[in-house]
Scaffold this motif. Structure first.
Motif, PDB file in Angstrom:
ATOM      1  N   GLN A 175      82.256   4.412  46.321  1.00  0.00           N
ATOM      2  CA  GLN A 175      83.240   5.402  45.856  1.00  0.00           C
ATOM      3  C   GLN A 175      83.744   5.143  44.441  1.00  0.00           C
ATOM      4  O   GLN A 175      84.365   6.009  43.850  1.00  0.00           O
ATOM      5  CB  GLN A 175      84.452   5.461  46.798  1.00  0.00           C
ATOM      6  N   ASN A 180      84.649  11.518  44.610  1.00  0.00           N
ATOM      7  CA  ASN A 180      84.582  12.828  45.245  1.00  0.00           C
ATOM      8  C   ASN A 180      83.225  12.982  45.932  1.00  0.00           C
ATOM      9  O   ASN A 180      82.292  12.229  45.683  1.00  0.00           O
ATOM     10  CB  ASN A 180      84.921  13.966  44.272  1.00  0.00           C
ATOM     11  N   VAL A 181      83.119  13.937  46.818  1.00  0.00           N
ATOM     12  CA  VAL A 181      81.926  14.075  47.655  1.00  0.00           C
ATOM     13  C   VAL A 181      80.653  14.224  46.830  1.00  0.00           C
ATOM     14  O   VAL A 181      79.641  13.571  47.113  1.00  0.00           O
ATOM     15  CB  VAL A 181      82.092  15.269  48.635  1.00  0.00           C
ATOM     16  N   THR A 182      80.695  15.034  45.788  1.00  0.00           N
ATOM     17  CA  THR A 182      79.509  15.252  44.964  1.00  0.00           C
ATOM     18  C   THR A 182      79.082  13.959  44.273  1.00  0.00           C
ATOM     19  O   THR A 182      77.891  13.632  44.238  1.00  0.00           O
ATOM     20  CB  THR A 182      79.779  16.351  43.912  1.00  0.00           C
ATOM     21  N   GLN A 183      80.028  13.220  43.752  1.00  0.00           N
ATOM     22  CA  GLN A 183      79.723  11.957  43.081  1.00  0.00           C
ATOM     23  C   GLN A 183      79.143  10.938  44.064  1.00  0.00           C
ATOM     24  O   GLN A 183      78.139  10.290  43.777  1.00  0.00           O
ATOM     25  CB  GLN A 183      80.979  11.372  42.413  1.00  0.00           C
ATOM     26  N   VAL A 184      79.768  10.789  45.217  1.00  0.00           N
ATOM     27  CA  VAL A 184      79.295   9.807  46.206  1.00  0.00           C
ATOM     28  C   VAL A 184      77.877  10.156  46.643  1.00  0.00           C
ATOM     29  O   VAL A 184      77.021   9.272  46.746  1.00  0.00           O
ATOM     30  CB  VAL A 184      80.255   9.705  47.407  1.00  0.00           C
ATOM     31  N   ARG A 185      77.602  11.433  46.860  1.00  0.00           N
ATOM     32  CA  ARG A 185      76.245  11.848  47.251  1.00  0.00           C
ATOM     33  C   ARG A 185      75.224  11.520  46.168  1.00  0.00           C
ATOM     34  O   ARG A 185      74.148  11.005  46.446  1.00  0.00           O
ATOM     35  CB  ARG A 185      76.212  13.352  47.544  1.00  0.00           C
ATOM     36  N   SER A 211      80.326   6.341  39.381  1.00  0.00           N
ATOM     37  CA  SER A 211      80.179   7.766  39.072  1.00  0.00           C
ATOM     38  C   SER A 211      78.965   7.990  38.178  1.00  0.00           C
ATOM     39  O   SER A 211      78.561   7.114  37.428  1.00  0.00           O
ATOM     40  CB  SER A 211      81.439   8.318  38.405  1.00  0.00           C
TER      41      SER A 211
END
Length: 171
Positions: A128, A141-146, A131
């Motif tokens: 988490q 955020n979800v997009t970054q973690v993915r 980035s």
């Protein structure tokens, strides 16, 4: 459809030795992992903050680095400074010559560290905090973690690097 670079092979021709688990040196952790870490496997170690994920994985990192089989370990910390991790390593006797430490939060720099160190084991604490400049939003955020997880998984699979990702469960 896209051009296939590695064609599918009959299952009987797959070299199963490439999936042999290597002990972490922590018996209960090995049991949970099904015998240890497998090159190219990515494992998410998740839990609430403060339960000991970082301490456990620092111990695993040092044991792997001291195993005597020439393994190199890269521990990436985005949560703490390198000095804080070093102090913990001294406290739990987890110092090892082939254990490399990088305090990074940028995915491209983390990938550069992997290129430079050529590790057999990578630990990212935590996913988490990293980035990617290729995606919108802040770290965590979800997009970054993915995106971060997908990039680290691709590198692990393509290079045969066992990878442990720390994930904090906060809700």
């Amino acid at each position: 459809a896209t051009r296939v670079e590695r064609p599918a092979v009959p299952i009987g021709q797959v070299d199963a030795r490439r999936a042999e688990a290597v002990s972490t040196g922590v018996s209960e952790f090995d049991r949970v992992l099904g015998g240890g870490l497998v090159p190219g496997a990515v494992v998410l170690v998740a839990g609430e903050p403060g339960i000991g994920k970082s301490t456990l994985l620092l111990d695993v990192a040092a044991r792997a680095a001291r195993s005597g089989d020439g393994r190199t370990v890269l521990y990436v910390t985005g949560e703490e400074s390198a000095a804080q991790v070093r102090m913990r390593a001294e406290r739990i006797e987890a110092m090892a010559a082939s254990l490399f430490l990088a305090a990074e939060t940028d995915l491209a720099t983390v990938l550069g560290q992997i290129d430079a160190v050529q590790p057999d084991l990578v630990i990212v604490d935590s996913v988490q905090t990293i980035s990617s400049g290729d995606v919108e939003g802040s770290a965590g955020n979800v997009t970054q973690v993915r995106e971060v997880a997908a990039s680290l998984i691709q590198v692990a699979k393509s290079r045969g690097i066992a990878t442990l990702l720390v994930g904090h469960v906060t809700k």
